[in-house]
Motif scaffolding. Sequence first.
Motif, PDB file in Angstrom:
ATOM      1  N   ARG A   1       0.843  -1.215   0.000  1.00 31.01           N
ATOM      2  CA  ARG A   1       0.000   0.000   0.000  1.00 31.01           C
ATOM      3  C   ARG A   1       0.868   1.251   0.000  1.00 31.01           C
ATOM      4  N   LEU A   2       1.919   1.250   0.831  1.00 32.83           N
ATOM      5  CA  LEU A   2       2.810   2.408   0.871  1.00 32.83           C
ATOM      6  C   LEU A   2       3.485   2.599  -0.493  1.00 32.83           C
ATOM      7  N   ALA A   3       3.868   1.485  -1.124  1.00 33.49           N
ATOM      8  CA  ALA A   3       4.506   1.586  -2.447  1.00 33.49           C
ATOM      9  C   ALA A   3       3.553   2.239  -3.454  1.00 33.49           C
ATOM     10  N   GLU A   4       2.257   1.917  -3.329  1.00 30.57           N
ATOM     11  CA  GLU A   4       1.270   2.537  -4.242  1.00 30.57           C
ATOM     12  C   GLU A   4       1.181   4.041  -4.012  1.00 30.57           C
ATOM     13  N   VAL A   5       1.206   4.429  -2.737  1.00 34.57           N
ATOM     14  CA  VAL A   5       1.150   5.868  -2.432  1.00 34.57           C
ATOM     15  C   VAL A   5       2.396   6.558  -3.002  1.00 34.57           C
ATOM     16  N   ILE A   6       3.556   5.928  -2.786  1.00 32.65           N
ATOM     17  CA  ILE A   6       4.808   6.524  -3.292  1.00 32.65           C
ATOM     18  C   ILE A   6       4.736   6.664  -4.823  1.00 32.65           C
TER      19      ILE A   6
ATOM     20  N   LYS B   1      20.805  10.692  -0.008  1.00 27.84           N
ATOM     21  CA  LYS B   1      21.378  11.324   1.188  1.00 27.84           C
ATOM     22  C   LYS B   1      20.547  10.958   2.423  1.00 27.84           C
ATOM     23  N   LYS B   2      19.219  10.992   2.272  1.00 31.38           N
ATOM     24  CA  LYS B   2      18.350  10.630   3.407  1.00 31.38           C
ATOM     25  C   LYS B   2      18.594   9.171   3.816  1.00 31.38           C
ATOM     26  N   ILE B   3      18.783   8.277   2.833  1.00 35.40           N
ATOM     27  CA  ILE B   3      19.016   6.866   3.171  1.00 35.40           C
ATOM     28  C   ILE B   3      20.307   6.736   3.989  1.00 35.40           C
TER      29      ILE B   3
ATOM     30  N   ALA C   1      12.062   2.037  10.527  1.00 32.41           N
ATOM     31  CA  ALA C   1      10.915   2.451   9.694  1.00 32.41           C
ATOM     32  C   ALA C   1      11.325   3.603   8.773  1.00 32.41           C
ATOM     33  N   ASP C   2      12.072   4.577   9.309  1.00 38.36           N
ATOM     34  CA  ASP C   2      12.551   5.686   8.462  1.00 38.36           C
ATOM     35  C   ASP C   2      13.443   5.166   7.335  1.00 38.36           C
ATOM     36  N   LEU C   3      14.314   4.206   7.677  1.00 39.64           N
ATOM     37  CA  LEU C   3      15.230   3.654   6.659  1.00 39.64           C
ATOM     38  C   LEU C   3      14.456   2.898   5.576  1.00 39.64           C
ATOM     39  N   TRP C   4      13.499   2.066   6.008  1.00 44.13           N
ATOM     40  CA  TRP C   4      12.710   1.309   5.023  1.00 44.13           C
ATOM     41  C   TRP C   4      11.934   2.272   4.126  1.00 44.13           C
ATOM     42  N   PHE C   5      11.298   3.278   4.764  1.00 41.90           N
ATOM     43  CA  PHE C   5      10.474   4.225   4.012  1.00 41.90           C
ATOM     44  C   PHE C   5      11.316   4.938   2.935  1.00 41.90           C
ATOM     45  N   HIS C   6      12.471   5.455   3.324  1.00 34.94           N
ATOM     46  CA  HIS C   6      13.287   6.173   2.342  1.00 34.94           C
ATOM     47  C   HIS C   6      13.868   5.213   1.289  1.00 34.94           C
TER      48      HIS C   6
ATOM     49  N   GLU D   1      21.634   9.035   5.921  1.00 41.05           N
ATOM     50  CA  GLU D   1      21.384   9.587   7.264  1.00 41.05           C
ATOM     51  C   GLU D   1      20.576   8.601   8.119  1.00 41.05           C
ATOM     52  N   GLU D   2      19.543   8.025   7.492  1.00 41.48           N
ATOM     53  CA  GLU D   2      18.675   7.124   8.266  1.00 41.48           C
ATOM     54  C   GLU D   2      19.435   5.864   8.665  1.00 41.48           C
ATOM     55  N   ALA D   3      20.327   5.374   7.792  1.00 43.74           N
ATOM     56  CA  ALA D   3      21.124   4.186   8.138  1.00 43.74           C
ATOM     57  C   ALA D   3      22.015   4.500   9.343  1.00 43.74           C
TER      58      ALA D   3
ATOM     59  N   SER E   1       2.817  19.880  -1.433  1.00 45.12           N
ATOM     60  CA  SER E   1       1.947  19.298  -0.405  1.00 45.12           C
ATOM     61  C   SER E   1       2.392  17.905   0.057  1.00 45.12           C
ATOM     62  N   SER E   2       3.384  17.312  -0.614  1.00 46.32           N
ATOM     63  CA  SER E   2       3.767  15.932  -0.285  1.00 46.32           C
ATOM     64  C   SER E   2       5.282  15.811  -0.098  1.00 46.32           C
ATOM     65  N   TYR E   3       5.660  15.216   1.043  1.00 44.92           N
ATOM     66  CA  TYR E   3       7.082  14.987   1.332  1.00 44.92           C
ATOM     67  C   TYR E   3       7.696  14.044   0.300  1.00 44.92           C
ATOM     68  N   VAL E   4       6.970  12.969  -0.033  1.00 36.75           N
ATOM     69  CA  VAL E   4       7.499  11.986  -0.998  1.00 36.75           C
ATOM     70  C   VAL E   4       7.678  12.640  -2.360  1.00 36.75           C
ATOM     71  N   ALA E   5       6.654  13.391  -2.785  1.00 35.42           N
ATOM     72  CA  ALA E   5       6.748  14.070  -4.084  1.00 35.42           C
ATOM     73  C   ALA E   5       7.939  15.030  -4.102  1.00 35.42           C
ATOM     74  N   ARG E   6       8.171  15.692  -2.969  1.00 33.46           N
ATOM     75  CA  ARG E   6       9.289  16.658  -2.901  1.00 33.46           C
ATOM     76  C   ARG E   6      10.626  15.933  -3.087  1.00 33.46           C
TER      77      ARG E   6
ATOM     78  N   SER F   1       2.158   7.068  -6.624  1.00 34.23           N
ATOM     79  CA  SER F   1       1.228   8.155  -6.988  1.00 34.23           C
ATOM     80  C   SER F   1       1.854   9.534  -6.796  1.00 34.23           C
ATOM     81  N   ARG F   2       2.961   9.583  -6.032  1.00 42.72           N
ATOM     82  CA  ARG F   2       3.623  10.870  -5.768  1.00 42.72           C
ATOM     83  C   ARG F   2       4.675  11.215  -6.819  1.00 42.72           C
ATOM     84  N   LYS F   3       4.925  10.308  -7.772  1.00 42.68           N
ATOM     85  CA  LYS F   3       5.934  10.597  -8.803  1.00 42.68           C
ATOM     86  C   LYS F   3       5.507  11.814  -9.627  1.00 42.68           C
TER      87      LYS F   3
HETATM   88  N1  LIG Z   1       6.075   6.647   6.217  1.00 41.72           N
HETATM   89  C1  LIG Z   1       6.221   7.841   5.973  1.00 41.72           C
HETATM   90  C2  LIG Z   1       7.283   8.604   6.604  1.00 41.72           C
HETATM   91  N2  LIG Z   1       8.249   8.255   7.464  1.00 41.72           N
HETATM   92  C3  LIG Z   1       8.961   9.370   7.702  1.00 41.72           C
HETATM   93  N3  LIG Z   1       8.468  10.409   6.978  1.00 41.72           N
HETATM   94  C4  LIG Z   1       8.940  11.809   6.919  1.00 41.72           C
HETATM   95  O1  LIG Z   1      10.310  11.789   6.591  1.00 41.72           O
HETATM   96  C5  LIG Z   1      10.831  13.070   6.932  1.00 41.72           C
HETATM   97  C6  LIG Z   1      12.299  12.920   7.268  1.00 41.72           C
HETATM   98  O2  LIG Z   1      12.447  12.382   8.538  1.00 41.72           O
HETATM   99  P1  LIG Z   1      13.529  13.011   9.531  1.00 41.72           P
HETATM  100  O3  LIG Z   1      13.338  12.301  10.831  1.00 41.72           O
HETATM  101  O4  LIG Z   1      14.869  12.910   8.909  1.00 41.72           O
HETATM  102  O5  LIG Z   1      13.003  14.530   9.646  1.00 41.72           O
HETATM  103  P2  LIG Z   1      13.700  15.905   9.337  1.00 41.72           P
HETATM  104  O6  LIG Z   1      14.809  16.122  10.282  1.00 41.72           O
HETATM  105  O7  LIG Z   1      12.581  16.901   9.302  1.00 41.72           O
HETATM  106  O8  LIG Z   1      14.336  15.675   7.888  1.00 41.72           O
HETATM  107  P3  LIG Z   1      14.501  16.612   6.605  1.00 41.72           P
HETATM  108  O9  LIG Z   1      13.340  16.268   5.695  1.00 41.72           O
HETATM  109  O10 LIG Z   1      14.471  18.048   7.053  1.00 41.72           O
HETATM  110  O11 LIG Z   1      15.803  16.187   6.011  1.00 41.72           O
HETATM  111  C7  LIG Z   1       9.936  13.630   8.029  1.00 41.72           C
HETATM  112  O12 LIG Z   1       9.273  14.760   7.504  1.00 41.72           O
HETATM  113  C8  LIG Z   1       8.938  12.518   8.266  1.00 41.72           C
HETATM  114  O13 LIG Z   1       7.624  12.984   8.543  1.00 41.72           O
HETATM  115  C9  LIG Z   1       7.416   9.962   6.288  1.00 41.72           C
HETATM  116  N4  LIG Z   1       6.585  10.599   5.394  1.00 41.72           N
HETATM  117  C10 LIG Z   1       5.607   9.884   4.811  1.00 41.72           C
HETATM  118  N5  LIG Z   1       5.399   8.531   5.065  1.00 41.72           N
HETATM  119  C11 LIG Z   1       4.347   7.779   4.353  1.00 41.72           C
HETATM  120  O14 LIG Z   1       4.253   8.305   3.042  1.00 41.72           O
HETATM  121  C12 LIG Z   1       2.903   8.656   2.790  1.00 41.72           C
HETATM  122  C13 LIG Z   1       2.868   9.831   1.816  1.00 41.72           C
HETATM  123  O15 LIG Z   1       3.449  10.965   2.404  1.00 41.72           O
HETATM  124  P4  LIG Z   1       3.322  12.389   1.662  1.00 41.72           P
HETATM  125  O16 LIG Z   1       3.939  12.219   0.338  1.00 41.72           O
HETATM  126  O17 LIG Z   1       4.094  13.377   2.512  1.00 41.72           O
HETATM  127  O18 LIG Z   1       1.880  12.708   1.600  1.00 41.72           O
HETATM  128  C14 LIG Z   1       2.306   8.963   4.172  1.00 41.72           C
HETATM  129  O19 LIG Z   1       0.915   8.827   4.170  1.00 41.72           O
HETATM  130  C15 LIG Z   1       2.984   7.901   5.019  1.00 41.72           C
HETATM  131  O20 LIG Z   1       2.310   6.663   4.868  1.00 41.72           O
END
Ligand SMILES: N=c1c2ncn([C@@H]3O[C@H](COP(=O)(O)OP(=O)(O)OP(=O)(O)O)[C@@H](O)[C@H]3O)c2ncn1[C@@H]1O[C@H](COP(=O)(O)O)[C@@H](O)[C@H]1O
Length: 121
Positions: free
Chosen positions: A9-14, A43-45, A73-78, A47-49, A27-32, A16-18
């Motif tokens: 499900r998360l992969a589908e959301v990601i 770079k985020k990967i 969770a942060d590492l898997w997500f990124h 940092e999260e590792a 409006s979207s962190y993933v899209a950004r 959709s953000r392309k």
């Molecule tokens: N699982 C996640 C998830 N995990 C972490 N993050 C975001 O990842 C960002 C980076 O985490 P950090 O702890 O490094 O935060 P930071 O210090 O602000 O980092 P920087 O972005 O400033 O480098 C934070 O803004 C977190 O909110 C996530 N953002 C989104 N998701 C999923 O992705 C979906 C789509 O998100 P949007 O695209 O934003 O709508 C959401 O519904 C969630 O299911």
Amino acid sequence: MPATDTLARLAEVIESRKPANGGDPESSYVARLLHKGPDAFLKKIGEEATEVVMAAKDADHGGDPKKLVGEVADLWFHSMIALAHYGLTPADVVAELQRREGLGGLEEKAMRKVRGREGGE
Ligand SMILES: N=c1c2ncn([C@@H]3O[C@H](COP(=O)(O)OP(=O)(O)OP(=O)(O)O)[C@@H](O)[C@H]3O)c2ncn1[C@@H]1O[C@H](COP(=O)(O)O)[C@@H](O)[C@H]1O
């Protein structure tokens, strides 16, 4: 609910953000991250590792092991953002793990060494 469903499900959301699918960097962190490109999410990967390692070391020194969950969770997500960018899915990773099931790490390493020697002959 199976963990793989959550990942799918998360992969589908990601997906959709392309940018090609209309993801909005405003409006979207993933899209950004996808809009910024590989340097940003790789770079985020990195940092999260590092944060995973730090959380584990904290746990070794009396910290709460549960903090590892959030960091992993942060590492898997990124990592999933990177997979999506390169046209891959969590199902591809699960398939690779399934392929490895039952093949011990030391056994696999020994096979690689034999293949390496054969390749060098
Ligand atoms: N699982 C996640 C998830 N995990 C972490 N993050 C975001 O990842 C960002 C980076 O985490 P950090 O702890 O490094 O935060 P930071 O210090 O602000 O980092 P920087 O972005 O400033 O480098 C934070 O803004 C977190 O909110 C996530 N953002 C989104 N998701 C999923 O992705 C979906 C789509 O998100 P949007 O695209 O934003 O709508 C959401 O519904 C969630 O299911």
